[in-house]
Design an enzyme around this catalytic site. Structure first.
Site, PDB file in Angstrom:
ATOM      1  N   ASP A   1       0.852  -1.190   0.000  1.00  0.00           N
ATOM      2  CA  ASP A   1       0.000   0.000   0.000  1.00  0.00           C
ATOM      3  C   ASP A   1       0.883   1.233   0.000  1.00  0.00           C
ATOM      4  O   ASP A   1       1.964   1.231   0.612  1.00  0.00           O
ATOM      5  CB  ASP A   1      -0.909   0.020   1.231  1.00  0.00           C
ATOM      6  CG  ASP A   1      -1.936  -1.103   1.213  1.00  0.00           C
ATOM      7  OD1 ASP A   1      -2.458  -1.411   0.132  1.00  0.00           O
ATOM      8  OD2 ASP A   1      -2.222  -1.661   2.284  1.00  0.00           O
TER       9      ASP A   1
ATOM     10  N   ASP B   1      -7.091  -1.407  -4.526  1.00  0.00           N
ATOM     11  CA  ASP B   1      -8.138  -1.030  -3.573  1.00  0.00           C
ATOM     12  C   ASP B   1      -9.063   0.032  -4.175  1.00  0.00           C
ATOM     13  O   ASP B   1     -10.282  -0.006  -3.969  1.00  0.00           O
ATOM     14  CB  ASP B   1      -7.518  -0.481  -2.286  1.00  0.00           C
ATOM     15  CG  ASP B   1      -6.704  -1.521  -1.535  1.00  0.00           C
ATOM     16  OD1 ASP B   1      -7.035  -2.715  -1.646  1.00  0.00           O
ATOM     17  OD2 ASP B   1      -5.752  -1.136  -0.839  1.00  0.00           O
TER      18      ASP B   1
END
Length: 219
Positions: free
Chosen positions: A149, A183
């Site tokens: 991330d 995401d």
């Protein structure tokens, strides 16, 4: 929406997602940040759990490795189910809105699955060093990779006024989650289904399949 357009969209999302993750892994040390704007930062973290970093072993009496394996296997089945849903929707000529949304969800889910399944054997440790791809000393094994991330939007980072009950003087920040392109694709797909629910599920696509169009032209 045709299968070619769906596959192209999935490919583009996966390409951007994996390029961004590989770049971060091979150029950033774990925890390193780069400020793009005051409200947007590139902040490298790794997530071995589910959304928001939640882990099964936080709720169940199992080891962290077992929890990670269960999560990865679940993701594989989920991706297979979403893939079937997508193929079925295209085959039955459902609405373009639905196929677009499911394509985004599938691409995002597949993007994070690649991290979970392969990254553990492709990269070495990022903690305290910049990782190397195809390392002789990988940080994990098959199915035990961590999701990369990096997108962080701390739009508000301030302190509650002292006069506010209970929270006075404490730090307040919005938006805290750090996420990735995969995401974003999942969230966008789910958002489309929620906002355009009637359009997505209300009718089939007006596009005529190529074989049917050819038959009509010959009549």
């Amino acid at each position: 929406m045709s299968i070619k357009k769906s596959v192209l969209l999935i490919f583009l999302v996966l390409l951007i997602d994996q390029i961004s993750k590989i770049y971060i892994k091979t150029h950033f040390v774990l925890g390193e940040s780069y400020e793009v704007f005051e409200w947007f930062k590139i902040h490298f973290i790794e997530n071995s759990g589910a959304a928001w970093g939640a882990k099964l072993n936080d709720f169940l009496p199992i080891t962290e490795n077992t929890a990670k394996l269960i999560l990865t296997v679940f993701r594989l089945f989920a991706v297979a189910g979403i893939g079937y849903w997508l193929c079925d929707s295209i085959k039955k000529h459902f609405s373009t809105t639905l196929i677009l949304a499911v394509s985004l969800i599938f691409a995002g889910a597949l993007g994070n699955i690649i991290d979970s399944v392969f990254y553990g054997v492709l990269f070495n440790e990022s903690n305290g060093q910049v990782a190397t791809m195809f390392s002789d000393e990988p940080y994990g094994s098959w199915f035990f990779g961590k999701v990369v991330d990096m997108l962080y939007f701390p739009m508000i980072d301030t302190t509650w006024p002292s006069w506010v009950p209970f929270f006075g003087g404490k730090n307040f920040s919005f938006f805290d989650p750090v996420f990735n392109i995969a995401d974003m694709a999942i969230s966008t797909g789910v958002g489309i289904l929620l906002v355009f629910n009637k359009k997505a599920f209300g009718h089939k696509s007006e596009e005529i399949p190529t074989d049917e169009a050819a038959l009509q032209e010959n009549e």
